[in-house]
Write a protein that holds these residues in place. Structure first.
Motif, PDB file in Angstrom:
ATOM      1  N   ASN A   6       1.728   0.791  -4.157  1.00 30.72           N
ATOM      2  CA  ASN A   6       1.022   2.049  -3.995  1.00 30.72           C
ATOM      3  C   ASN A   6      -0.454   1.796  -3.702  1.00 30.72           C
ATOM      4  O   ASN A   6      -1.066   0.882  -4.241  1.00 30.72           O
ATOM      5  N   CYS A   8      -3.999   4.129  -3.487  1.00 27.25           N
ATOM      6  CA  CYS A   8      -4.554   5.457  -3.716  1.00 27.25           C
ATOM      7  C   CYS A   8      -6.069   5.373  -3.569  1.00 27.25           C
ATOM      8  O   CYS A   8      -6.698   4.445  -4.065  1.00 27.25           O
ATOM      9  N   SER A  31       3.009   7.856   3.910  1.00 28.22           N
ATOM     10  CA  SER A  31       3.117   6.405   3.721  1.00 28.22           C
ATOM     11  C   SER A  31       3.227   5.677   5.054  1.00 28.22           C
ATOM     12  O   SER A  31       2.544   4.679   5.290  1.00 28.22           O
TER      13      SER A  31
END
Length: 104
Positions: A6, A8, A31
């Motif tokens: 991930n 962020c 994504s």
């Protein structure tokens, strides 16, 4: 398939809006869109992020542009790499041609 992680990050709202509009236009998940943008960035040599790069732009005739594009297709070079190599070659030749200063 490669393991995914991930990522962020907080970004300005105006940039977020631009990203979402383009992402939706391309019909990609966020994504996939971010992955595409990052891969393009690194495929282009990871363009310097220190703002120490400058843009060199000029216009040419449609006919000349077509000749360049045909050459690039044959050679597989990018437009940027082609123009930079020509400029580097011309600068090297100019430096070689400069008269040497005589030592006194």
């Amino acid at each position: 398939m490669e393991h995914c992680k991930n990522l962020c990050a907080m970004i300005p709202e105006s940039l977020h809006t631009q990203v979402r509009i383009e992402q939706e236009k391309l019909e990609l998940t966020l994504s996939r869109y971010v992955e595409m943008v990052l891969k393009e960035h690194f495929a282009m040599g990871g363009k310097a992020m220190d703002n120490k790069t400058r843009t060199l732009a000029f216009q040419v005739s449609e006919e000349f542009f077509g000749k360049i594009k045909r050459h690039l297709k044959k050679t597989g070079l990018s437009q940027k790499d082609f123009v930079i190599s020509l400029i580097e070659q011309a600068l090297a030749e100019a430096i070689t041609a400069e008269p040497k200063e005589e030592s006194e």
